[in-house]
Enzyme design. Structure first.
Site, mmCIF file in Angstrom:
data_model
loop_
_atom_site.group_PDB
_atom_site.id
_atom_site.type_symbol
_atom_site.label_atom_id
_atom_site.label_comp_id
_atom_site.label_asym_id
_atom_site.label_seq_id
_atom_site.Cartn_x
_atom_site.Cartn_y
_atom_site.Cartn_z
ATOM 1 N N HIS A 131 113.122 -44.229 6.762
ATOM 2 C CA HIS A 131 112.760 -43.435 5.600
ATOM 3 C C HIS A 131 112.695 -44.365 4.396
ATOM 4 O O HIS A 131 113.264 -45.468 4.403
ATOM 5 C CB HIS A 131 113.800 -42.340 5.340
ATOM 6 C CG HIS A 131 113.731 -41.201 6.316
ATOM 7 N ND1 HIS A 131 112.612 -40.408 6.450
ATOM 8 C CD2 HIS A 131 114.654 -40.709 7.188
ATOM 9 C CE1 HIS A 131 112.844 -39.468 7.361
ATOM 10 N NE2 HIS A 131 114.073 -39.634 7.836
ATOM 11 N N CYS A 173 108.074 -43.738 3.872
ATOM 12 C CA CYS A 173 107.464 -43.074 2.716
ATOM 13 C C CYS A 173 107.694 -43.911 1.463
ATOM 14 O O CYS A 173 108.649 -44.693 1.378
ATOM 15 C CB CYS A 173 108.072 -41.688 2.527
ATOM 16 S SG CYS A 173 107.601 -40.493 3.794
#
Length: 287
Positions: A131, A173
């Site tokens: 992430h 991301c």
């Protein structure tokens, strides 16, 4: 003199006045560079890959995260890790995969890698599957700035990689924006110089799965759009094309061949475009 990159007059930096008057001497500014051998072979526009080993490839595969981070399980990431291992082994890299690493564990492994001897290797690759947010990457326990994970490979800190390509591929991301897409129609006099100074940040490449500020997409069964496209193109052209040509084809594949398909209207039919930041100083061929 102009053809050597030199200009008449003095040089300064594009910054506030205080930034150039922070107590650092001219020598301290000059120290942000390293000296390399400027032998004839090194003056060509291709990185020398004629080493016993292509290089080391470290893969951080973070799938499960501590509840306090608020991050969901990254289902499908194991598919990415497995495909990456096969792809980079075909390119003759020594591949190591580390699963579910905390920030400190990632830093420890990278610091250990940065202290290694790369005299018999042509390059270094590190891949993060995790992430992220803009400028930050997550370990299983939290996040740290990306530069904390990469700066230890600078030319003044990792001497045996000076002048060699250091490649970082980042599947994460970089924000919480969606890309809804849009419709469309269709050197001779330098040969005698024994030494050459290069910037400490030279020869790095960062290939991000998405543009700044945007989500990065991952299929829970087949893996992420970016990593699967990267491996597909490397498998097909890795020993034929130059790296920037390869990454341009990856951009093309992700941009045109993928579109999100979810049960949520707000998440459906979204697009993605990878982002390449290159400080490479030569062309890179894995052959």
């Amino acid at each position: 003199m102009a053809d050597k990159g030199a200009m008449s007059g003095g040089d300064t930096v594009d910054a506030k006045k205080s930034s150039t008057n922070d107590g650092r001497s001219q020598k301290q500014f000059a120290d942000d560079a390293v000296i390399v051998d400027a032998k004839a072979d090194d003056l060509c526009m291709k990185y020398n890959m004629d080493y016993p080993h292509t290089g080391t490839c470290i893969i951080f595969n973070n799938k499960n995260f501590c509840p306090r981070t608020g991050m969901n399980k990254r289902t499908g990431t194991d598919e990415d890790a497995g495909t990456l291992k096969k792809t980079f082994q075909k390119l003759h890299f020594q591949v190591m995969i580390y699963n579910d690493q905390t920030c400190d564990e990632m830093l420890d492994k990278l610091q250990s890698a940065a202290k290694g001897d790369y005299s018999q290797m042509a390059s270094f690759v590190c891949i993060f599957l995790s992430h992220g947010e803009e400028g930050f990457l997550y370990g299983t326990d939290g996040s740290k700035e990306i530069k904390e994970f990469t700066s230890m490979f600078r030319g003044d800190r990792c001497k045996s990689l000076v002048g060699k390509p250091k490649l970082f591929f980042i599947q994460a991301c970089r924000g919480n924006e969606f890309d809804a897409g849009v419709e469309t129609d269709s050197i001779a006099d330098e040969m005698s110089a024994p030494l050459q100074k290069i910037p400490v940040e030279a020869d790095f490449l960062y290939a991000y799965s998405t543009a700044p500020g945007y989500y990065s997409w991952r299929n829970t069964t087949n893996g992420s759009w970016f990593i699967q496209s990267l491996c597909h193109v490397l498998d097909k052209y890795g020993k034929k094309l130059e790296l920037m040509q390869i990454l341009t084809r990856v951009n093309h594949k992700v941009a045109l061949e993928f579109e999100s398909n979810t049960s949520s209207v707000n998440y459906n039919a979204m697009k993605q475009i990878p982002c390449i930041i290159s400080m490479l100083t030569k062309e890179l061929y894995f052959s």
